[in-house]
Design an enzyme around this catalytic site. Structure first.
Site, mmCIF file in Angstrom:
data_model
loop_
_atom_site.group_PDB
_atom_site.id
_atom_site.type_symbol
_atom_site.label_atom_id
_atom_site.label_comp_id
_atom_site.label_asym_id
_atom_site.label_seq_id
_atom_site.Cartn_x
_atom_site.Cartn_y
_atom_site.Cartn_z
ATOM 1 N N ASP A 179 0.820 -1.203 0.000
ATOM 2 C CA ASP A 179 0.000 0.000 0.000
ATOM 3 C C ASP A 179 0.859 1.261 0.000
ATOM 4 O O ASP A 179 1.919 1.312 0.629
ATOM 5 C CB ASP A 179 -0.890 0.025 1.253
ATOM 6 C CG ASP A 179 -1.829 -1.158 1.308
ATOM 7 O OD1 ASP A 179 -2.992 -0.998 0.939
ATOM 8 O OD2 ASP A 179 -1.374 -2.244 1.718
ATOM 9 N N ARG A 180 0.350 2.265 -0.684
ATOM 10 C CA ARG A 180 1.050 3.554 -0.665
ATOM 11 C C ARG A 180 0.747 4.321 0.612
ATOM 12 O O ARG A 180 1.654 4.764 1.307
ATOM 13 C CB ARG A 180 0.662 4.399 -1.880
ATOM 14 C CG ARG A 180 1.265 5.794 -1.812
ATOM 15 C CD ARG A 180 0.865 6.687 -2.956
ATOM 16 N NE ARG A 180 1.406 8.026 -2.767
ATOM 17 C CZ ARG A 180 1.195 9.040 -3.585
ATOM 18 N NH1 ARG A 180 0.433 8.868 -4.658
ATOM 19 N NH2 ARG A 180 1.714 10.221 -3.344
#
Length: 351
Positions: A85-86
């Site tokens: 995930d960013r």
């Protein structure tokens, strides 16, 4: 434009009842922590390096580019096991060819939210998918619920697992990857990049799988074997056909040792039989041109467990929020666990 073939993640049927409340997710990156579990130690020698990297609010491919620049190697030579995930704080392994001179000054990357915490010699490039799983620590803010109610739902999830849905990021914003896959199958898009084509084909397979799983959740048999099912051995990619179900198979499924599976569509016919095969064929038929398209682009029939065991699940309440900790196998989505507990809004746009 919302693709009509896409069912929003929050609208998929739940297995254990409605959400216990609503809250806010990812108010800040530290509210969503992910730690990769590689499943094997660094070799301690070899022509590559394994880097244990913590990144904050950055996506994996961008970080890979910065590491390659710092080491003065081509980005294609840099490896990682999975995308993370960013909008989170995530720790994962990267590999790169061992520099012939001195080791790069990794500290220069800290200003961009990238910290190289460990460096180990290793014999080979790290390949996609070569990880055992991920550990999560997730905080949901602005949410309140009776502790006994929450404890009861947690106990059910520990015992029974959750539906192993593909998460919404698989499909792009408003299902855009599915619209592009449909256009690809019907000849409206020609010669996409290899990366784009892979994203769209994966999205289409995932949507057919989610459709099968949603129908079995509605029927109430997503977590128990039916005659004609193919059963997955927990913790592996192995599966076997089960034309008949006896007490032994039922008991192993109850103990989370075996799981019913759903199709990842490709060439050939699904290996299921009877009512299970009929359900899978009917689900795929809802997407005209997709089964043939997936086969035409060279994908093979594969299977994915319908049920997701949630290991080491722990929770804690604080004023106005609660925290979850758990471990999932590779390829599973933390939001598949969260959706059985809570509805949420995000503090930042999701990838």
């Amino acid at each position: 434009m919302i693709d009509p073939t896409w069912t929003a993640f929050h609208a998929l049927p739940r297995a254990h009842g409605g959400p216990l409340g609503s809250g806010r997710l990812r108010h800040e990156p530290a509210d969503f922590e992910v730690e990769e579990v590689l499943g094997f130690p660094p070799d301690g020698e070899g022509d590559h390096l394994l880097l244990w990297v913590r990144k904050t609010d950055q996506n994996t491919e961008w970080v890979a580019g910065r590491l390659a620049e710092a080491a003065r190697v081509a980005q294609k030579d840099l490896g990682y096991a999975g995308l993370k995930d960013r909008h989170a704080v995530t720790s994962q392994w990267f590999s790169l060819p061992r520099p012939r001179d001195c080791e790069p000054d990794w500290s220069a990357l800290a200003a961009a939210g990238v910290e190289v915490l460990e460096v180990h010699p290793h014999r080979r490039k790290l390949r996609r998918g070569t990880l055992a799983g991920n550990r999560f620590r997730i905080r949901v803010r602005d949410w309140a619920v009776d502790p006994d109610t929450l404890a009861g739902r947690i106990a059910v999830i520990r015992a029974a697992g959750v539906p192993n849905y593909f998460g919404e990021q698989r499909f792009g914003r408003n299902g855009a990857n599915l619209a592009r896959a449909d256009a690809l199958f019907h000849g409206a898009i020609r010669r996409p990049s290899r990366h784009q084509q892979g994203l769209w084909l994966s999205a289409a397979r995932s949507q057919v799988f989610n459709q099968v799983l949603a129908e079995r959740v509605e029927r109430g048999d997503w977590d128990r074997p039916l005659p004609g099912d193919c059963l997955n051995l927990d913790g592996s990619h192995s599966w076997f056909p089960a034309p008949d179900i006896d007490d032994g198979l039922s008991g192993r499924t109850t103990r989370l040792d075996l799981h019913p599976t759903g199709p990842l569509w490709g060439r050939g016919d699904p290996p299921t039989q009877g009512q299970v095969r009929a359900l899978e064929d009917a689900a795929a038929a809802r997407f005209p041109g997709w089964p043939a398209g997936l086969a035409r682009f060279g994908l093979e029939q594969e299977r994915r467990a319908l049920r997701l065991p949630v290991r080491d699940l722990a929770w804690a309440l604080a004023e106005g929020s609660f925290e979850l900790r758990f471990q999932l196998p590779a390829g599973a989505y933390a939001t598949a666990v969260l959706r059985e507990l809570v509805d949420w809004e995000t503090g930042a746009a999701e990838d």
